[in-house]
Design a protein around this motif. Structure first.
Motif, short mmCIF file in Angstrom:
data_model
loop_
_atom_site.label_atom_id
_atom_site.label_comp_id
_atom_site.label_asym_id
_atom_site.label_seq_id
_atom_site.Cartn_x
_atom_site.Cartn_y
_atom_site.Cartn_z
N GLU A 1 -6.32 1.39 6.23
CA GLU A 1 -5.11 1.29 5.42
C GLU A 1 -5.48 1.27 3.93
N SER B 1 -6.65 4.83 2.97
CA SER B 1 -5.84 5.97 3.39
C SER B 1 -5.38 6.85 2.23
N GLY B 2 -5.43 6.32 1.04
CA GLY B 2 -5.08 7.15 -0.11
C GLY B 2 -6.18 8.15 -0.46
N TYR B 3 -7.34 7.97 0.15
CA TYR B 3 -8.49 8.81 -0.19
C TYR B 3 -8.99 9.65 0.98
N LYS C 1 -0.93 -1.36 -7.00
CA LYS C 1 -1.33 -0.08 -6.43
C LYS C 1 -2.76 -0.10 -5.89
N LYS C 2 -3.50 -1.16 -6.14
CA LYS C 2 -4.90 -1.19 -5.76
C LYS C 2 -5.11 -1.98 -4.47
N ARG C 3 -6.15 -1.60 -3.71
CA ARG C 3 -6.40 -2.23 -2.42
C ARG C 3 -7.76 -2.90 -2.36
#
Ligand SMILES: [Zn+2]
Length: 236
Positions: free
Chosen positions: A160, A163-165, A218-220
Motif C-alpha cells: 500500500e 503502490s504509487g511507485y 501524501k507521504k507514506r
C-alpha cells in the motif's frame, strides 16, 4: 561504535570543499591575530559516528539553505531507487541520484549495512519535508524543513505504501529481505538520532522524532514496517 570529533571532520570538509574547483589559497599564512579574531568560541565537542561521511550533494548550496532556526524535530524517511533500478534498488549511486533528480536533499542517509552518509551539514536546512502540517501550528505549516533534521533510511514499505511507485506484480518480486529495515540500520539510526537529540537538545521521544507520513498527508514513509521502539527508549 567508535566516535570522533566533528571538528576534525568539519575541518577536513572545509579543506575538501576548498579543493573542489576553488581557486588555490594564498600560500602565505594569515597573521596570528587574524586567526584568533576569526576563530569561533570554543564549544562542546560534537561527535559523529565513524560511518558518517562528508558527502555533500553537489554544491552545498544546492537544495539546501542556511538554517534559520535551531532544529526542534528529527524526521524519518525511507527511500530507494526501485522505480528506475528495480533489480538494484539500494545501490548507493542510484539512490543518491534520486535526490538530485528530484531536486531535494537530506541531512543523512543510512544504507542497508547501517553506514551513515551526511549529504547536508546540520547547520543548513535540507529540502526533505515538503508540504504538510504539524500540531495545527501555522509556524510549521509547509515549513518543517526549517525546523527539522532529516534522515533517510534505504528501505521499502508495504505494498500500500509503495503502490504509487510499483505495480503489485512488481512488488511481489521484491525479495523479502529488501522490505522494511535491517538490524544494522536500526542500530546506526538509534545512535545517530540520540546524538542529534543530545547536541540540539531535542527530547528523544515520539513527540519530537516524527515520520514524514505524520507531517505530510501524501507521504507514506517510514510507514508501518518501521519499528519506532528500536530507536526511542521506553516505547513498547
Ligand atoms: Zn519522506
Amino acid at each position: 561504535m567508535k566516535k570522533r570529533e566533528i571538528g576534525i571532520l568539519l575541518l577536513l570538509c572545509l579543506v575538501l570543499t576548498g579543493c573542489a574547483g576553488a581557486p588555490a589559497e594564498p600560500a602565505t599564512e594569515p597573521p596570528v591575530t587574524e586567526v584568533i579574531a576569526t576563530e569561533p568560541p570554543p564549544t562542546e565537542p560534537i561527535t559523529v559516528y565513524e560511518g558518517a561521511i562528508e558527502d555533500y550533494l553537489g554544491e552545498i548550496t544546492d537544495f539546501s539553505w542556511e538554517q534559520e532556526y535551531p532544529p526542534e524535530y528529527v524526521m524519518i524517511h525511507f527511500c530507494s531507487a526501485v522505480v528506475n533500478h528495480f533489480d538494484d534498488p539500494y545501490n548507493y549511486d542510484y539512490v543518491r541520484q534520486t535526490f538530485t533528480d528530484a531536486e531535494v536533499s537530506i541531512h543523512y542517509l543510512v544504507d542497508r549495512d547501517g553506514q551513515i552518509f551526511c549529504f547536508i551539514p546540520e547547520d543548513r536546512s535540507a529540502w526533505h519535508a515538503g508540504y504538510g502540517t504539524w500540531l495545527d501550528d501555522e509556524k510549521y505549516t509547509n515549513k518543517m524543513n526549517k525546523y527539522s533534521i532529516g534522515i533517510e533510511l534505504m528501505g521499502m514499505g508495504t505494498y500500500e505504501e509503495m503502490s504509487g511507485y510499483l505495480h503489485k506484480w512488481q512488488y511481489k518480486k521484491i525479495p523479502q529481505e529488501d522490505l522494511g529495515f535491517t538490524d544494522a540500520q536500526y542500530e546506526a539510526l538509534a545512535d545517530l538520532v540520540a546524538d542529534i537529540c543530545r547536541r540540539h537538545e531535542i527530547p528523544l521521544d515520539r513527540d519530537h522524532i516524527i515520520g514524514h507520513d505524520e507531517f505530510s498527508p501524501k507521504k507514506r514513509d517510514p510507514g508501518e514496517l518501521f519499528d519506532w521502539s528500536r530507536i526511542i527508549p521506553g516505547l513498547e
